[in-house]
Every structure is written in structure tokens, then in C-alpha cells.
Design a protein around this motif. Structure first.
Motif, PDB file in Angstrom:
ATOM      1  N   VAL A  44      21.368 -52.355 -10.392  1.00 13.32           N
ATOM      2  CA  VAL A  44      21.381 -53.801 -10.159  1.00 13.32           C
ATOM      3  C   VAL A  44      20.254 -54.195  -9.211  1.00 13.32           C
ATOM      4  O   VAL A  44      19.529 -55.175  -9.441  1.00 13.32           O
ATOM      5  CB  VAL A  44      22.755 -54.252  -9.603  1.00 13.32           C
ATOM      6  N   TYR A  45      20.077 -53.421  -8.148  1.00 12.30           N
ATOM      7  CA  TYR A  45      18.999 -53.697  -7.198  1.00 12.30           C
ATOM      8  C   TYR A  45      17.640 -53.652  -7.898  1.00 12.30           C
ATOM      9  O   TYR A  45      16.782 -54.519  -7.675  1.00 12.30           O
ATOM     10  CB  TYR A  45      19.037 -52.669  -6.067  1.00 12.30           C
ATOM     11  N   PHE A  46      17.407 -52.678  -8.765  1.00 11.48           N
ATOM     12  CA  PHE A  46      16.126 -52.521  -9.443  1.00 11.48           C
ATOM     13  C   PHE A  46      15.829 -53.720 -10.340  1.00 11.48           C
ATOM     14  O   PHE A  46      14.738 -54.303 -10.287  1.00 11.48           O
ATOM     15  CB  PHE A  46      16.138 -51.230 -10.268  1.00 11.48           C
ATOM     16  N   TYR A  47      16.798 -54.126 -11.163  1.00 11.20           N
ATOM     17  CA  TYR A  47      16.533 -55.201 -12.112  1.00 11.20           C
ATOM     18  C   TYR A  47      16.541 -56.577 -11.448  1.00 11.20           C
ATOM     19  O   TYR A  47      15.793 -57.471 -11.869  1.00 11.20           O
ATOM     20  CB  TYR A  47      17.535 -55.146 -13.274  1.00 11.20           C
ATOM     21  N   VAL A  48      17.352 -56.779 -10.431  1.00 13.23           N
ATOM     22  CA  VAL A  48      17.419 -58.089  -9.775  1.00 13.23           C
ATOM     23  C   VAL A  48      16.327 -58.251  -8.726  1.00 13.23           C
ATOM     24  O   VAL A  48      15.584 -59.235  -8.721  1.00 13.23           O
ATOM     25  CB  VAL A  48      18.808 -58.306  -9.137  1.00 13.23           C
ATOM     26  N   PRO A 111      10.702 -49.811 -17.704  1.00 15.12           N
ATOM     27  CA  PRO A 111      10.543 -50.841 -18.727  1.00 15.12           C
ATOM     28  C   PRO A 111       9.084 -51.281 -18.837  1.00 15.12           C
ATOM     29  O   PRO A 111       8.341 -51.228 -17.854  1.00 15.12           O
ATOM     30  CB  PRO A 111      11.423 -51.979 -18.215  1.00 15.12           C
ATOM     31  N   PRO A 112       8.677 -51.723 -20.008  1.00 13.61           N
ATOM     32  CA  PRO A 112       7.332 -52.292 -20.131  1.00 13.61           C
ATOM     33  C   PRO A 112       7.259 -53.656 -19.445  1.00 13.61           C
ATOM     34  O   PRO A 112       8.283 -54.217 -19.037  1.00 13.61           O
ATOM     35  CB  PRO A 112       7.155 -52.420 -21.647  1.00 13.61           C
ATOM     36  N   GLU A 113       6.063 -54.188 -19.310  1.00 15.51           N
ATOM     37  CA  GLU A 113       5.887 -55.517 -18.708  1.00 15.51           C
ATOM     38  C   GLU A 113       6.351 -56.580 -19.697  1.00 15.51           C
ATOM     39  O   GLU A 113       5.710 -56.835 -20.714  1.00 15.51           O
ATOM     40  CB  GLU A 113       4.432 -55.736 -18.316  1.00 15.51           C
ATOM     41  N   GLY A 118      13.050 -60.391 -22.112  1.00 15.07           N
ATOM     42  CA  GLY A 118      12.684 -59.114 -22.704  1.00 15.07           C
ATOM     43  C   GLY A 118      13.211 -57.945 -21.911  1.00 15.07           C
ATOM     44  O   GLY A 118      13.642 -56.931 -22.475  1.00 15.07           O
ATOM     45  N   LEU A 119      13.205 -58.076 -20.586  1.00 12.10           N
ATOM     46  CA  LEU A 119      13.708 -56.996 -19.738  1.00 12.10           C
ATOM     47  C   LEU A 119      15.209 -56.796 -19.921  1.00 12.10           C
ATOM     48  O   LEU A 119      15.687 -55.658 -19.936  1.00 12.10           O
ATOM     49  CB  LEU A 119      13.386 -57.299 -18.271  1.00 12.10           C
ATOM     50  N   ILE A 120      15.942 -57.896 -20.050  1.00 12.78           N
ATOM     51  CA  ILE A 120      17.388 -57.737 -20.218  1.00 12.78           C
ATOM     52  C   ILE A 120      17.695 -57.156 -21.606  1.00 12.78           C
ATOM     53  O   ILE A 120      18.655 -56.385 -21.777  1.00 12.78           O
ATOM     54  CB  ILE A 120      18.138 -59.071 -19.991  1.00 12.78           C
ATOM     55  N   VAL A 126      18.459 -49.767 -24.093  1.00 16.39           N
ATOM     56  CA  VAL A 126      18.304 -48.434 -23.505  1.00 16.39           C
ATOM     57  C   VAL A 126      19.606 -47.958 -22.865  1.00 16.39           C
ATOM     58  O   VAL A 126      19.984 -46.786 -22.994  1.00 16.39           O
ATOM     59  CB  VAL A 126      17.148 -48.428 -22.484  1.00 16.39           C
ATOM     60  N   VAL A 127      20.313 -48.864 -22.199  1.00 15.03           N
ATOM     61  CA  VAL A 127      21.578 -48.470 -21.562  1.00 15.03           C
ATOM     62  C   VAL A 127      22.637 -48.154 -22.610  1.00 15.03           C
ATOM     63  O   VAL A 127      23.491 -47.292 -22.384  1.00 15.03           O
ATOM     64  CB  VAL A 127      22.054 -49.561 -20.569  1.00 15.03           C
ATOM     65  N   ALA A 128      22.584 -48.821 -23.762  1.00 19.42           N
ATOM     66  CA  ALA A 128      23.523 -48.467 -24.837  1.00 19.42           C
ATOM     67  C   ALA A 128      23.286 -47.029 -25.293  1.00 19.42           C
ATOM     68  O   ALA A 128      24.243 -46.262 -25.494  1.00 19.42           O
ATOM     69  CB  ALA A 128      23.368 -49.432 -26.008  1.00 19.42           C
ATOM     70  N   VAL A 129      22.010 -46.648 -25.455  1.00 27.47           N
ATOM     71  CA  VAL A 129      21.703 -45.254 -25.813  1.00 27.47           C
ATOM     72  C   VAL A 129      22.165 -44.310 -24.707  1.00 27.47           C
ATOM     73  O   VAL A 129      22.752 -43.248 -24.976  1.00 27.47           O
ATOM     74  CB  VAL A 129      20.191 -45.083 -26.068  1.00 27.47           C
ATOM     75  N   TYR A 130      21.904 -44.688 -23.458  1.00 26.26           N
ATOM     76  CA  TYR A 130      22.336 -43.872 -22.316  1.00 26.26           C
ATOM     77  C   TYR A 130      23.854 -43.712 -22.297  1.00 26.26           C
ATOM     78  O   TYR A 130      24.372 -42.604 -22.104  1.00 26.26           O
ATOM     79  CB  TYR A 130      21.848 -44.522 -21.018  1.00 26.26           C
ATOM     80  N   ASP A 131      24.575 -44.808 -22.523  1.00 26.49           N
ATOM     81  CA  ASP A 131      26.043 -44.748 -22.511  1.00 26.49           C
ATOM     82  C   ASP A 131      26.560 -43.807 -23.594  1.00 26.49           C
ATOM     83  O   ASP A 131      27.435 -42.965 -23.341  1.00 26.49           O
ATOM     84  CB  ASP A 131      26.629 -46.144 -22.743  1.00 26.49           C
TER      85      ASP A 131
END
Length: 451
Positions: A44-48, A111-113, A118-120, A126-131
Motif C-alpha cells: 500500500v505504501y509503495f502504490y500510494v 511497474p512500467p511508467e 494503468g498502474l492499478i 500481476v497480483v492476481a497471478v501472484y495470488d
């Protein structure tokens, strides 16, 4: 010359595992906890904060992550129990899932720029694959534990290295990750370093410690349909009190972890960074405590040892009501760590015993179903944590805009959240485990011939 897949196919465990196999299997606890703790502590800290994605979007994405993770558990577990291959039931899942798991974990932080939308979208995919990969790998590793270690003595000894590795992974995930992302290598470098470490440990564990039992062909029954698996699981008189007790224990731990940062800053008046002292006191103490509780369960029974460890955990958590300094709170943390060590050591030992009893009744070894349903239910602790934290902070008048100048009621509310409410959950867990009906140490040897 035999190929790697042939050697993997022909490798079977016919007796108690060697010490080298037990240590290698236990090494899986390090990367799985390292990834889980790094993700939960910093995503959360990274994305926010770092990527400037709106907090509400990230919160919604995290809810989707939690729902997907919870739903996957029982389905993956049931499918794993039904799988029949020349390489076993669990090994193919783990072998195929390791690389996607590590790559997805690393890509979350790389993530790419893109604009915020796009980031969300990147996050969700990616998190779905990770899960999916995480549940597939970790659930099947957990399902191997009752199969590799078949008696209470074997499980008590075999779980020690695994839980020690897990604690070390927790520590590195919460303390090591900030050192890496704050260095010149940044977040992408952190992802690559931690991903490489996780891959190395998982490969070591997979090749050196993950071995399935040889099951006589005559004893292999037809796999149970999914609906019947769920009915048998929830009808198990031992599993129901166990899983409800586990939910209460996980809820207590989740509330304690949520309350600790508030406790350090607003109750003890210490800098936020000193919360690591309390966490260190708990987790460092838990390492020798795991060895202690291993000896206790070998001399008593899983049920008795679990009741004692829950009682120690509850009584020690009450100690957080009194301290006014970090040092005093750290001493309480040492006592809490003794109870935490017992819970880490014993909860899976007890669940393995439930699986043994089920195998005697049904003729099937259904580790996947039990670990899957357990994983689904204990995810409810996240919901209970959120409800407790929101209620206590709101009722006590907490206002982040006031900084350190909070109303006097906030200190009392925080101590209530850290000590009293968790003890309520712990007491309910103790009652559930008291109702746990299996009083013996080991069940009949016929479990070894179940499918």
C-alpha cells in the motif's frame, strides 16, 4: 541415464524423513513468509506514496486481492487432493508454480511508467497471478507436512526448522525490505534481490525436502467430488472447533499487530521506529520458544500443549496494559513471544492430527481440502481486525490531524485494542480448543495406507 523428471517421479518417502530432508522442507518457510510479509507491509505504501495511486483505488484493489486469495484456497486444496500423476499429487503443483510465483512477486514492485489507472490495472493483473501462484505453491507445501511427518514426535521435530525459517522470513520481510528500497538499488533492485533469494530457497526446498509417500495401488480409492469433500470437512467434529479457534487466534494476532504502531506512538510516546523493538522482542523470543513447545507436545499431546500455549499467550498479552516505556513493553513482548512460538509450532501439528483422523474414517488423505478451508476461514481475521480498529479509534476520539496531541481517551482505547480485545478472542479460542475431541497423541497406523 535418468532424466530429472524421472528422478523426481521415482523419489518417494517410505520411512521417517532424514534430518537433511526435514531442514530442506523447512526452508520453504523462509521465502513464503518473506514474500507475504514484504507484500502486506509495503504494498500500500509503495502504490500510494511512491507511485501516487489514489488510496481508495488501492484499497479496492486490496479487497479484490483478499477475496481472490480466500476463494482460491478451498478450490485449489480440493483439486490437489483429486490429482493423480506419476510424480504425486503435490509435487507437480509446487514445481510448476515456483517460477511464476517469484516472477509475479518481483513484477509487483516493477511497474512500467503508466498513469494511475494503468498502474492499478497492472496491480490487479500481476497480483492476481501472484495470488494464484502463492496459493498453489504454499497450500501444497502445507499439505505435504502431514504426509512427510506422520507421528506427533516427527511433526513436533519436523516443524521446528520450518517455523524458525518462517520467523526469519518475517523479520527480513519487515526489516530488510526498507534497507533495500531506501538504498541506491531502489524498489526494482529490492524486487530482484528478494526474488532471487526466494527462488534459491524454494529450489533448495523443492529438490531436497519435498517428497511424497509411496501409496500402495490397492489402497487408492476414487477421488471424492468437490461437494462431498466440503461436506465431510465441515462435518468433522474435530475440525469445526479447531478452525473456529484458529480464526479467533488469527484475529487476536491481527488486532495486536494493527494496534502496536498506535501503542508505540500515542500510548508510550516513543518514535514510530521503535515499534521494531517490540516486534523484535516477540519474534526473536518465539524462535527458542518453538523448540520449547516441541518438547512439550512430545511429552503431552497436541491438544494439551495447544491449550497451554494459548493460555500463556493470553495472560502475557494482558501485560501490555501496564507499560509506560518501550523497555517495559519489550519485556512484555518477550512473554508474548513464548506464546506465539507455541502457536506457530502447534496449530499445524493439531491440523495434521485432524487429517489423520479423517483418513481413518474416509480412506482418503485430504490435506489439501483441510488446509484450503482453514485458509479460507482464517482470512476472516482481516475483516475482524478492520472492524475492531475502526470502532476503537472512532469511539476513543482519535484524530490523525491532531498529531501527538490526542484526547486522553485515545490511550485507553489503544490499550483496550492491544490487550483486552485480543484476550477476548484468545479466551474464545481456548474454549474452542478445549472442545477439541482428539485427546490422544497419535492415531492408528492405518492412516499410512489412505490415498
Amino acid at each position: 541415464m535418468t532424466t530429472f523428471t524421472e528422478r523426481l517421479r521415482d523419489r518417494r518417502l517410505d520411512a521417517a524423513p532424514t534430518r537433511a530432508q526435514a531442514i530442506a522442507f523447512g526452508a520453504s518457510g523462509f521465502p513464503t513468509q518473506l514474500m507475504a510479509q514484504t507484500f502486506s507491509a509495503f504494498i500500500v505504501y509503495f502504490y500510494v506514496s511512491h507511485l501516487a495511486v489514489p488510496a481508495g483505488w488501492v484499497a479496492a484493489a486490496m479487497i479484490a486481492h483478499g477475496i481472490l486469495n480466500a476463494v482460491l484456497n478451498p478450490f485449489v486444496g480440493a483439486i490437489s487432493d483429486r490429482l493423480r500423476t506419476p510424480w504425486g499429487r503435490r509435487i507437480p503443483w509446487i514445481g510448476l508454480g515456483i517460477v511464476p510465483l517469484v516472477v509475479a512477486f518481483a513484477m509487483v514492485w516493477m511497474p512500467p511508467e503508466l498513469p494511475a489507472a494503468g498502474l492499478i490495472a497492472w496491480f490487479l493483473v500481476v497480483v492476481a497471478v501472484y495470488d494464484i501462484a502463492y496459493v498453489v505453491v504454499v497450500l501444497n507445501i502445507s499439505a505435504l507436512f502431514p504426509e512427510i511427518f506422520r507421528t506427533t514426535d516427527e511433526r513436533a521435530r519436523g516443524n521446528v526448522p520450518r517455523q524458525i525459517f518462517a520467523i526469519l522470513g518475517m523479520i527480513l520481510g519487515t526489516a530488510g525490505a526498507p534497507l533495500l528500497y531506501a538504498s541506491p538499488i531502489g524498489w526494482p533492485g529490492m524486487a530482484i534481490v528478494l526474488g532471487a533469494v526466494c527462488l534459491a530457497f524454494l529450489v533448495w526446498s523443492f529438490t531436497g525436502g519435498m517428497v511424497e509417500r509411496r501409496v500402495p495401488e490397492a489402497s487408492v480409492a476414487a477421488p471424492l467430488p468437490f461437494g462431498m469433500q466440503m461436506r465431510y470437512t465441515f462435518a468433522n467434529r474435530a475440525f469445526v472447533p479447531y478452525v473456529i479457534g484458529s480464526l479467533f487466534i488469527q484475529s487476536a494476532i491481527a488486532v495486536i499487530l494493527a494496534a502496536l504502531p498506535f501503542y508505540v506512538r500515542y500510548s508510550l510516546g516513543a518514535p514510530e521506529g521503535e515499534g521494531s523493538i517490540l516486534l523484535g522482542a516477540i519474534f526473536v523470543t518465539a524462535i527458542p520458544a518453538i523448540v520449547l513447545w516441541s518438547a512439550v507436545v512430545r511429552r503431552t499431546s497436541p491438544r494439551t500443549a495447544l491449550l497451554w500455549s494459548v493460555a500463556v499467550f493470553g495472560l502475557s498479552v494482558l501485560g501490555f496494559l501496564a507499560p509506560t516505556s518501550i523497555l517495559a513493553a519489550a519485556l512484555v513482548g518477550v512473554a508474548v513471544g513464548i506464546g506465539v512460538g507455541g502457536l506457530l509450532q502447534l496449530l499445524e501439528v493439531v491440523l495434521a492430527q485432524i487429517i489423520d483422523e479423517d483418513a481413518v474414517r474416509t480412506g482418503h488423505r485430504r490435506e489439501g481440502a483441510y488446509f484450503g478451508v482453514n485458509g479460507f476461514i482464517v482470512r476472516g481475521s482481516v475483516v475482524l481486525q478492520a472492524i475492531v480498529a475502526a470502532w476503537v479509534l472512532t469511539a476513543s476520539g482519535f484524530d490523525a490531524a491532531l498529531g501527538d496531541a490526542q484526547p486522553d481517551a485515545v490511550d485507553g482505547g489503544i490499550r483496550l485494542m492491544l490487550a483486552v480485545i485480543p484476550v477476548g478472542f484468545i479466551a474464545l479460542a481456548w474454549v474452542c480448543f478445549f472442545l477439541y475431541p482428539i485427546r490422544t497423541r497419535d492415531l492408528p497406523a492405518t492412516i499410512n495406507n489412505a490415498s
